[in-house]
Design an enzyme around this catalytic site. Sequence first.
Site, PDB file in Angstrom:
ATOM      1  N   CYS A   1      34.631  46.440  52.268  1.00 63.96           N
ATOM      2  CA  CYS A   1      35.167  45.906  51.015  1.00 63.96           C
ATOM      3  C   CYS A   1      36.548  46.504  50.781  1.00 63.96           C
ATOM      4  O   CYS A   1      36.911  47.520  51.381  1.00 63.96           O
ATOM      5  CB  CYS A   1      34.279  46.281  49.824  1.00 63.96           C
TER       6      CYS A   1
ATOM      7  N   GLU B   1      35.103  42.428  39.412  1.00 61.19           N
ATOM      8  CA  GLU B   1      35.877  41.897  40.510  1.00 61.19           C
ATOM      9  C   GLU B   1      35.758  40.386  40.704  1.00 61.19           C
ATOM     10  O   GLU B   1      34.704  39.793  40.498  1.00 61.19           O
ATOM     11  CB  GLU B   1      35.491  42.617  41.807  1.00 61.19           C
TER      12      GLU B   1
END
Length: 232
Positions: A72, A121
């Site tokens: 990520c 996010e």
Amino acid sequence: MTPRSREHHLVELVDADGTVTGSATVEEAHQAPGQLHRAFSVFLRDSEGRVLLQQRAAIKSRFPLRWGNTCCGHPAPGEDVRVAAARRLVEEVGVGGVALTEVGVYSYYAEDPASGRVEYEYDHVLLGDIPSGRPILPDPDEVAGVRWVPLAELRAALAEDPRSYAPWLSGVAERLAAAVASSADSTSSSTSAASSSSSASPSSSASASPSSSASASPSSSAGSDDGPERPG
């Protein structure tokens, strides 16, 4: 570069549609109540259809030691997501030169009960294919462990024991599963269409009346030239 050293890097703030609204440091964006920002989640898939998971290192400030997708991260403001993701693949698991395809976006909000930090996010989900047996070289500052798992097995495990996994993993895995299913449906439809076409009777061109070609006037040939919402 350690996870701590990236806390002062800039990330791209966005609205619920992914439109850029500004920038903030990683640290600022992840302090409660959080600021929605662009991120990416990468899955590597081998030739057996398994996906690579990583266990996040103990030093991570958010959800340490939980299992997540292959890697990520966050693109810098204005940076192409796939360029940033390719860089993080090398930094976290030592795999480079992989073509990445976006398979969906997952927006989410999650609070780490241990640290009080948050994930808020707009997450681009990316997929890259590599051959089975390719060496994986995880950075111990980033990754505590890795393992390959079939996607169906991962989805079942997430349902049984969600606390062992990063809170976004279920959502990004579902985006991947939907993309895989859609690709399989498209392939099946194309195969069926090709099969139907090839199964037409080879004698069909001969089925016309033998005299049909003679029935036209002898002179006829001469004339043809398809946010998250933060809790209040």
